[in-house]
Scaffold this motif. Structure first.
Motif, mmCIF file in Angstrom:
data_model
loop_
_atom_site.group_PDB
_atom_site.id
_atom_site.type_symbol
_atom_site.label_atom_id
_atom_site.label_comp_id
_atom_site.label_asym_id
_atom_site.label_seq_id
_atom_site.Cartn_x
_atom_site.Cartn_y
_atom_site.Cartn_z
ATOM 1 N N ILE A 194 49.783 50.179 38.546
ATOM 2 C CA ILE A 194 48.867 50.486 38.553
ATOM 3 C C ILE A 194 47.607 50.622 37.473
ATOM 4 O O ILE A 194 47.981 50.254 36.303
ATOM 5 N N GLY A 195 46.485 51.350 38.026
ATOM 6 C CA GLY A 195 45.020 50.264 36.537
ATOM 7 C C GLY A 195 44.466 50.191 37.668
ATOM 8 O O GLY A 195 43.723 50.221 38.113
ATOM 9 N N TRP A 325 43.538 56.574 31.285
ATOM 10 C CA TRP A 325 43.102 54.600 31.304
ATOM 11 C C TRP A 325 42.051 54.135 32.587
ATOM 12 O O TRP A 325 41.175 53.923 32.569
ATOM 13 N N LEU A 326 42.752 54.592 33.549
ATOM 14 C CA LEU A 326 42.423 53.921 35.082
ATOM 15 C C LEU A 326 41.794 54.913 35.610
ATOM 16 O O LEU A 326 40.600 54.274 35.784
ATOM 17 N N THR A 343 37.732 45.678 30.862
ATOM 18 C CA THR A 343 38.530 45.412 31.208
ATOM 19 C C THR A 343 39.365 44.992 29.794
ATOM 20 O O THR A 343 40.107 45.502 29.369
ATOM 21 N N LEU A 344 38.245 44.008 29.279
ATOM 22 C CA LEU A 344 38.611 43.037 28.015
ATOM 23 C C LEU A 344 39.154 44.115 27.342
ATOM 24 O O LEU A 344 40.067 43.864 26.134
ATOM 25 N N ASP A 345 38.518 44.842 26.925
ATOM 26 C CA ASP A 345 38.645 45.737 25.677
ATOM 27 C C ASP A 345 39.669 46.509 26.067
ATOM 28 O O ASP A 345 40.527 47.157 25.082
ATOM 29 N N GLN A 346 40.027 47.164 27.323
ATOM 30 C CA GLN A 346 41.691 47.757 27.759
ATOM 31 C C GLN A 346 42.723 46.747 27.100
ATOM 32 O O GLN A 346 43.766 46.958 26.185
ATOM 33 N N ILE A 347 42.267 45.531 27.532
ATOM 34 C CA ILE A 347 43.497 44.452 27.504
ATOM 35 C C ILE A 347 43.702 44.398 25.311
ATOM 36 O O ILE A 347 44.842 44.454 25.526
ATOM 37 N N GLU A 351 47.085 45.059 23.902
ATOM 38 C CA GLU A 351 47.527 44.105 23.111
ATOM 39 C C GLU A 351 48.121 44.991 21.479
ATOM 40 O O GLU A 351 48.112 44.867 20.310
ATOM 41 N N LYS A 352 47.208 46.379 20.827
ATOM 42 C CA LYS A 352 47.469 46.997 19.096
ATOM 43 C C LYS A 352 48.186 47.736 19.584
ATOM 44 O O LYS A 352 48.392 48.749 18.822
#
Length: 357
Positions: A194-195, A325-326, A343-347, A351-352
Motif C-alpha cells: 500500500i502507499g 504517509w499514504l 514522492t521523492l521526499d517520501q523516498i 531511506e533515512k
C-alpha cells in the motif's frame, strides 16, 4: 559508493503502482532506467501524477509481444532487469482468466526468454506475490520452501510465474555455471503493498480514497480478512537489495525471497479501515458489503526470515505510520502539490529511517 550511479536498468511495469515508485527511486539513485509497459490502467495514476516519465525512458509495449519486447531490451543493453509487469488483481482475474494467464505466465516467459538473448544482463529480479503459495489458512507465515498453488486465476498464475522463473534459472542461468553465463535470477514475493498513488480497482486503499474523496460510504467486503500489509517502499527496498546481491555473483541469492511485515503488522481489513477513516477525517465513512462476491483468502502471512538473514533487509515503517504517509500523499495530490517532489521526499525520508529489528 553508489552502486546504481550510471547503472543501466530495464524495468517492466513502470506505469503501474509498484513499478512507478521503483522507477522513480532508481532514477533518484542515478540509474539509467528504461521502462517498458502498457499505458497506465487508471486515471488518475501515479505515473502521470508524479511525472515519472520526466526522469526515465518511457517505452509502451506489451510483454507478450516479443517482436517489440526483445529489441527494447537488447538494444538498451541493461545490466539489471526488474520484471514487475503483470495483471495484478485477484477479482479481475475471475473476469479475464485467459488474459491473466497470458500476461503473468507467458509474459514472464517472454521477458526471461528475451533476457537469455541479451548478454549484457547480470541480474534479474522477477516479482510475483505472497499469493503464489497454496493457501491453507494457517496461522503462521509461508516460507519460500512451502508448496506453490492458487485458488483463483491470479494466484495460480503467479505460482506458474514462479515455476517458469525456476525453470529458466535451471535451464539457462544455472547457479552451478554462474561464472560462465554471469546472469543471476531471483524472484521476489511481497505481501499486500500500500502507499500513495495507487488507484487500482478492487483494492482496499484506493477504494477507501475514492469513497472519501467523493464523500460516500465505502463498501467493505471482508473486514476480518488478515493480510501482510506493508508500505510499497518496503518490498522495493528488498528488490533493490536483492539485485545488488545478485550482482556479486554469489549463487546463494539466485532463489526466491519473501518480503513481508513483522507479525503484528499483519492486520485485519477492519483495523485498516477504522484507522484510515480516522486519519482522513471529515465525513469519511464505510459500511459492510453484504455481498462479498468471489472467493478470496481469509488469512495470509509471510515469513521473511530469509530476506532478514541473507539480505539484511528489515521493515522500516510500522503500519500506522504507513497509513499516515499514504493519507498525506493523497491529500497532497488532492491539494495540487508537486507530486514528483512529494514522492521523492517520501523516498528520501524512508531511506533515512532505521530498520525495525
Amino acid at each position: 559508493m553508489n552502486l546504481w550511479q550510471g547503472k543501466r536498468v530495464f524495468l517492466t511495469g513502470h506505469t503501474g503502482f509498484k513499478g512507478g515508485w521503483l522507477a522513480l527511486w532508481l532514477a533518484s539513485k542515478g540509474a539509467i532506467v528504461r521502462g517498458y509497459a502498457l499505458d497506465p490502467s487508471t486515471e488518475p495514476n501515479l505515473f502521470t501524477a508524479a511525472k515519472i516519465g520526466s526522469v526515465i525512458e518511457d517505452i509502451r509495449g506489451d510483454i507478450r509481444d516479443s517482436s517489440k519486447l526483445e529489441p527494447a531490451l537488447r538494444d538498451f543493453a541493461p545490466e539489471v532487469v526488474f520484471h514487475l509487469a503483470a495483471q495484478p488483481l485477484v477479482r479481475y482475474s475471475y473476469e479475464d482468466p485467459i488474459g491473466t494467464y497470458e500476461t503473468n505466465v507467458i509474459g514472464t516467459a517472454r521477458v526471461l526468454d528475451a533476457v537469455r538473448r541479451t548478454p549484457s544482463v547480470r541480474a534479474v529480479v522477477s516479482v510475483t506475490t505472497d499469493k503464489c503459495y497454496e493457501n491453507k489458512e494457517w496461522l503462521w507465515g509461508y516460507r519460500e520452501t512451502d508448496p506453490l498453488g492458487g485458488y483463483d486465476p491470479y494466484s495460480s498464475s503467479k505460482a506458474c510465474a514462479e515455476i517458469v522463473s525456476a525453470a529458466y534459472r535451471q535451464s539457462y542461468f544455472p547457479v552451478s555455471k554462474l561464472a560462465e553465463h554471469q546472469c543471476a535470477l531471483a524472484t521476489g514475493r511481497a505481501g499486500n503493498v500500500i502507499g500513495g498513488g495507487d488507484w487500482s480497482l478492487d483494492r482496499l486503499i484506493p477504494d477507501l480514497v475514492r469513497g472519501f474523496l467523493a464523500g460516500e460510504p465505502v463498501l467493505i467486503r471482508r473486514p476480518h480478512a488478515i493480510r501482510p500489509w506493508q508500505h510499497v517502499l518496503e518490498p522495493l527496498l528488498g528488490y533493490i537489495l536483492l539485485a545488488e546481491h545478485l550482482l556479486t555473483h554469489d549463487p546463494r541469492y539466485a532463489t526466491a525471497f519473501n518480503f513481508g511485515p513483522s507479525d503484528d503488522d499483519a492486520q485485519e481489513v477492519g483495523w485498516i479501515v477504522e484507522r484510515m477513516t480516522q486519519f482522513w477525517g471529515g465525513n469519511a465513512s464505510w459500511k459492510l458489503d453484504e455481498d462479498p462476491g468471489v472467493h478470496e483468502a481469509g488469512y495470509l502471512k509471510l515469513d521473511a526470515s530469509r530476506a532478514r538473514a541473507e539480505l539484511a533487509w528489515h521493515p522500516r515503517l510500522r503500519l500506522e505510520t504507513t497509513l499516515h504517509w499514504l493519507v498525506d500523499w493523497y491529500k497532497a495530490w488532492q491539494s495540487g502539490e508537486d507530486m514528483h517532489r512529494f514522492t521523492l521526499d517520501q523516498i528520501s525520508a524512508y531511506e533515512k529511517l532505521n530498520p525495525a529489528r
